[in-house]
Design a protein around this motif. Structure first.
Motif, PDB file in Angstrom:
ATOM      1  N   ILE A 179      -5.292  13.698   8.882  1.00 43.49           N
ATOM      2  CA  ILE A 179      -5.654  12.119   8.645  1.00 43.49           C
ATOM      3  C   ILE A 179      -5.187  11.719   7.413  1.00 43.49           C
ATOM      4  CG2 ILE A 179      -7.903  12.462   9.779  1.00 43.49           C
ATOM      5  CD1 ILE A 179      -9.260  13.215   6.760  1.00 43.49           C
ATOM      6  N   ARG A 180      -5.416  10.542   7.011  1.00 41.25           N
ATOM      7  CA  ARG A 180      -4.768   9.973   5.875  1.00 41.25           C
ATOM      8  C   ARG A 180      -6.356   9.442   5.055  1.00 41.25           C
ATOM      9  NH1 ARG A 180       0.260   7.927   4.449  1.00 41.25           N
ATOM     10  NH2 ARG A 180       1.820   8.833   5.791  1.00 41.25           N
ATOM     11  N   VAL A 181      -6.125   9.869   3.702  1.00 41.80           N
ATOM     12  CA  VAL A 181      -7.315   9.372   2.674  1.00 41.80           C
ATOM     13  C   VAL A 181      -6.711   8.277   1.761  1.00 41.80           C
ATOM     14  CG1 VAL A 181      -8.746  11.389   3.236  1.00 41.80           C
ATOM     15  CG2 VAL A 181      -6.893  11.214   1.089  1.00 41.80           C
ATOM     16  N   PHE A 182      -7.545   7.761   1.045  1.00 42.07           N
ATOM     17  CA  PHE A 182      -7.233   6.560   0.124  1.00 42.07           C
ATOM     18  C   PHE A 182      -6.658   7.370  -1.051  1.00 42.07           C
ATOM     19  CE2 PHE A 182      -9.989   3.754   2.685  1.00 42.07           C
ATOM     20  CZ  PHE A 182      -8.962   2.933   2.697  1.00 42.07           C
ATOM     21  N   GLY A 183      -5.636   6.856  -1.813  1.00 39.04           N
ATOM     22  CA  GLY A 183      -4.908   7.335  -2.795  1.00 39.04           C
ATOM     23  C   GLY A 183      -5.685   7.282  -3.884  1.00 39.04           C
ATOM     24  N   TYR A 223       1.047  -1.202  -0.063  1.00 37.41           N
ATOM     25  CA  TYR A 223       0.069  -0.013  -0.099  1.00 37.41           C
ATOM     26  C   TYR A 223       0.775   1.380   0.060  1.00 37.41           C
ATOM     27  CZ  TYR A 223      -4.683  -1.569   0.670  1.00 37.41           C
ATOM     28  OH  TYR A 223      -6.021  -2.473   0.420  1.00 37.41           O
ATOM     29  N   ALA A 224       1.949   1.184   0.909  1.00 36.95           N
ATOM     30  CA  ALA A 224       2.769   2.324   0.994  1.00 36.95           C
ATOM     31  C   ALA A 224       3.517   2.751  -0.307  1.00 36.95           C
ATOM     32  CB  ALA A 224       3.834   2.201   2.091  1.00 36.95           C
ATOM     33  N   ALA A 225       4.108   1.580  -0.938  1.00 35.48           N
ATOM     34  CA  ALA A 225       4.860   1.703  -2.058  1.00 35.48           C
ATOM     35  C   ALA A 225       4.061   2.332  -3.342  1.00 35.48           C
ATOM     36  CB  ALA A 225       5.393   0.548  -2.484  1.00 35.48           C
ATOM     37  N   ARG A 226       2.531   2.126  -3.420  1.00 31.66           N
ATOM     38  CA  ARG A 226       1.910   2.586  -4.404  1.00 31.66           C
ATOM     39  C   ARG A 226       1.037   3.790  -3.823  1.00 31.66           C
ATOM     40  NH1 ARG A 226       0.739  -0.321  -8.681  1.00 31.66           N
ATOM     41  NH2 ARG A 226      -1.051   0.131  -8.988  1.00 31.66           N
ATOM     42  N   ASP A 227       1.419   4.363  -2.697  1.00 33.63           N
ATOM     43  CA  ASP A 227       0.790   5.811  -2.379  1.00 33.63           C
ATOM     44  C   ASP A 227      -0.582   5.546  -2.162  1.00 33.63           C
ATOM     45  OD1 ASP A 227       3.351   7.202  -2.141  1.00 33.63           O
ATOM     46  OD2 ASP A 227       3.427   7.557  -4.329  1.00 33.63           O
ATOM     47  N   MET A 228      -0.998   4.462  -1.610  1.00 34.69           N
ATOM     48  CA  MET A 228      -2.502   4.278  -1.434  1.00 34.69           C
ATOM     49  C   MET A 228      -3.201   4.835  -0.174  1.00 34.69           C
ATOM     50  SD  MET A 228      -4.487   3.324  -3.971  1.00 34.69           S
ATOM     51  CE  MET A 228      -5.976   2.937  -2.786  1.00 34.69           C
ATOM     52  N   THR A 229      -2.343   5.323   0.705  1.00 33.82           N
ATOM     53  CA  THR A 229      -2.611   6.205   1.903  1.00 33.82           C
ATOM     54  C   THR A 229      -1.995   7.537   1.808  1.00 33.82           C
ATOM     55  OG1 THR A 229      -1.470   5.406   3.672  1.00 33.82           O
ATOM     56  CG2 THR A 229      -3.171   4.193   3.163  1.00 33.82           C
ATOM     57  N   VAL A 230      -2.471   8.470   1.832  1.00 31.31           N
ATOM     58  CA  VAL A 230      -2.167  10.189   1.586  1.00 31.31           C
ATOM     59  C   VAL A 230      -2.362  10.889   2.816  1.00 31.31           C
ATOM     60  CG1 VAL A 230      -2.097  11.868   0.159  1.00 31.31           C
ATOM     61  CG2 VAL A 230      -2.447   9.501  -0.940  1.00 31.31           C
ATOM     62  N   PRO A 231      -1.510  11.440   3.524  1.00 29.39           N
ATOM     63  CA  PRO A 231      -1.874  12.482   4.374  1.00 29.39           C
ATOM     64  C   PRO A 231      -2.181  13.448   4.002  1.00 29.39           C
ATOM     65  CG  PRO A 231       0.695  12.361   4.011  1.00 29.39           C
ATOM     66  CD  PRO A 231       0.125  11.413   3.031  1.00 29.39           C
ATOM     67  N   VAL A 232      -3.505  14.392   4.752  1.00 32.54           N
ATOM     68  CA  VAL A 232      -4.126  15.539   4.358  1.00 32.54           C
ATOM     69  C   VAL A 232      -4.448  15.985   5.731  1.00 32.54           C
ATOM     70  CG1 VAL A 232      -4.812  14.993   2.007  1.00 32.54           C
ATOM     71  CG2 VAL A 232      -6.271  14.397   4.141  1.00 32.54           C
ATOM     72  N   LEU A 233      -4.876  17.269   5.672  1.00 36.67           N
ATOM     73  CA  LEU A 233      -5.466  17.869   6.860  1.00 36.67           C
ATOM     74  C   LEU A 233      -7.038  18.204   6.396  1.00 36.67           C
ATOM     75  CD1 LEU A 233      -5.369  19.416   9.534  1.00 36.67           C
ATOM     76  CD2 LEU A 233      -4.989  21.648   8.124  1.00 36.67           C
ATOM     77  N   ASP A 234      -7.788  17.557   7.559  1.00 39.45           N
ATOM     78  CA  ASP A 234      -9.165  17.834   7.243  1.00 39.45           C
ATOM     79  C   ASP A 234      -9.647  19.293   7.730  1.00 39.45           C
ATOM     80  OD1 ASP A 234     -11.998  16.621   6.945  1.00 39.45           O
ATOM     81  OD2 ASP A 234     -12.239  17.418   8.763  1.00 39.45           O
TER      82      ASP A 234
END
Length: 458
Positions: free
Chosen positions: A391-395, A373-384
């Protein structure tokens, strides 16, 4: 194919409505696109406006926004229902629904009451400078507020209009006004009948699957509409019924019923006619094992120390009789015993080494910690920006080599971008904008742009 008259572009009515368009909208020139969001991706240059709520319509906009479209999400006074629906982000001073936090990433939020005449006028102005308008009210709702397909096309003849509803815009009249949700579409669309353990009741597929399937169908439909505009310059109306989006995924049910007279119900994870293709309990969790087809199936008895000739595909997996035969049940028992004696990771590793499909059944913690998941950037940090919680959202899905998408922003607060949209896109003066706020035509909630709480492991 049948058509409801509301889906047909009535040119005479459209021409008549052109005379009622306010002069300032007729003169309005489209600003560059994108105007506010960053420039990136294959959909750079497309602007979409969405007036719907919950997931089915908004997630169409999410997919467009992931690939560079400038997407304006219009929120009614007080904000969308999903902003206040559990489960919520509670760490910050202003709770925010987790579904909304995921689905409104990358979007601009405009607070607008388009039930008021001036609000409708602003919506018309946005039609003029946009490529797509999406909505998800029950059929007839927009029309009762004098917001029609013909009016939208009078303002912008190239506009792609996407109308999402549970039962569609035409058909049996009794269905059209019924309230509808994700699970209603799953029930009426046949998915729920196929989901669940055979010993229990039908179950809805989780993660609002009916909504997401509808949105993915709608995303494709929107791109087809835009392609037609590119070819001919003509806008059109897309009638996207949730139950139809769900029903199209029912696979073999209709051919088997009409060809064989058989009605399938919910059978659990295990199919009736081949094996292994099921969940298996391990010492510390679950895995799913799949070995469909003779060439792959024969690896299973070999892995279990059974004679692949004696426990062949024909004897153990080719149909329901083979699966339920003494030898078929023996293969299943041996595999379950093996899994129960090992951890899920051990089973996954060993079976994949033997070229037998197997995956651990992941929860969100597993997804968050997984290296692939990490290698393919499937969780991305953002500010709600509504709650102030990082939080993190799906990439981005799918990955594109030349024009990749990106997640550049977490969910906005209610009406976060109202002032910028009115001034930068529509060219209104500060005095005009202040008057709209005073009159309650537009609204906003100040965003939290600094993290209120930083989790230990984001």
């Amino acid at each position: 194919m049948p058509h409801d008259p509301r889906l047909i572009n009535d040119e005479s009515k459209i021409e008549q409505l052109r005379g009622s368009i306010p002069t300032w909208i007729k003169r309005l020139e489209r600003p560059k696109t994108p105007c506010i969001v960053p420039a990136f991706g294959p959909l750079e240059g497309i602007r979409a406006v969405g007036t719907g709520q919950l997931i089915a319509q908004p997630y169409i906009g999410t997919k467009l926004a992931e690939f560079g479209a400038e997407v304006i999400h219009i929120e009614k006074p007080g904000g969308d229902v999903f902003r206040f629906t559990a489960p919520q982000l509670q760490r910050g001073p202003r709770p925010h629904g987790g579904d909304e936090a995921e689905v409104t990433k990358n979007k601009l939020s405009l607070g607008l009451d388009f039930k008021k005449a001036r609000g409708t006028e602003l919506l018309m102005a946005l039609w003029k400078i946009s490529d797509v308008w999406m909505e998800s009210s029950a059929p007839g709702t927009c029309e009762r507020n004098n917001i029609t397909n013909e009016l939208a096309l009078a303002v912008n003849p190239s506009l792609v209009i996407v109308r999402v509803s549970t039962y569609g815009q035409y058909g049996k009249q009794d269905y059209l006004g019924r309230p509808g949700y994700d699970a209603i579409a799953q029930a009426y669309g046949g998915m729920m009948n196929l989901t669940g353990d055979p010993a229990g009741p039908p179950q809805r597929a989780k993660s609002y699957t009916g909504d997401y399937v509808t949105a993915l169908t709608g995303w494709a439909a929107t791109m087809m509409g835009l392609w037609e505009v590119k070819k001919t310059g003509r806008g059109q109306v897309i009638d996207l019924a949730q139950y139809e989006a769900v029903a199209q995924t029912n696979g073999n049910t209709l051919p088997i019923f009409t060809g064989e007279g058989t009605v399938y119900g919910h059978t659990g994870n295990r199919p009736a006619g081949f094996q292994p293709y099921d969940t298996f309990k391990c010492s510390d969790g679950w895995v799913f094992v799949g070995a469909l087809g003779g060439a792959i199936y024969k690896r299973v008895p070999r892995f279990l120390g059974l004679d692949p000739v004696e426990y062949s595909y024909d004897e153990c997996s080719k149909d329901a009789a083979a699966v339920n035969s003494e030898k078929g049940r023996e293969v299943d028992r041996r595999l379950r015993d093996y899994c129960a004696a090992h951890t899920a990771l051990e089973v996954e590793t060993a079976l994949n080494a033997a070229k037998i499909g197997c995956a651990r059944v992941f929860n969100v913690r597993d997804q968050y910690n997984d290296e692939h998941y990490a290698a393919r950037d499937m969780t991305v940090p953002v500010l709600d920006r509504q709650s102030g919680v990082p939080i993190r959202v799906f990439g981005v899905v799918p990955k594109m080599s030349l024009t990749p998408g990106r997640i550049w922003r977490g969910a906005p607060s209610i009406g976060d971008d109202t002032t910028d949209i009115l001034s930068t896109m529509l060219g209104l003066s500060h005095a005009e904008i202040d008057g709209l706020y005073v009159d309650g035509i537009v609204h906003r909630t100040d965003p939290f742009t600094e993290p209120q709480v930083v989790p230990a492991n984001l």
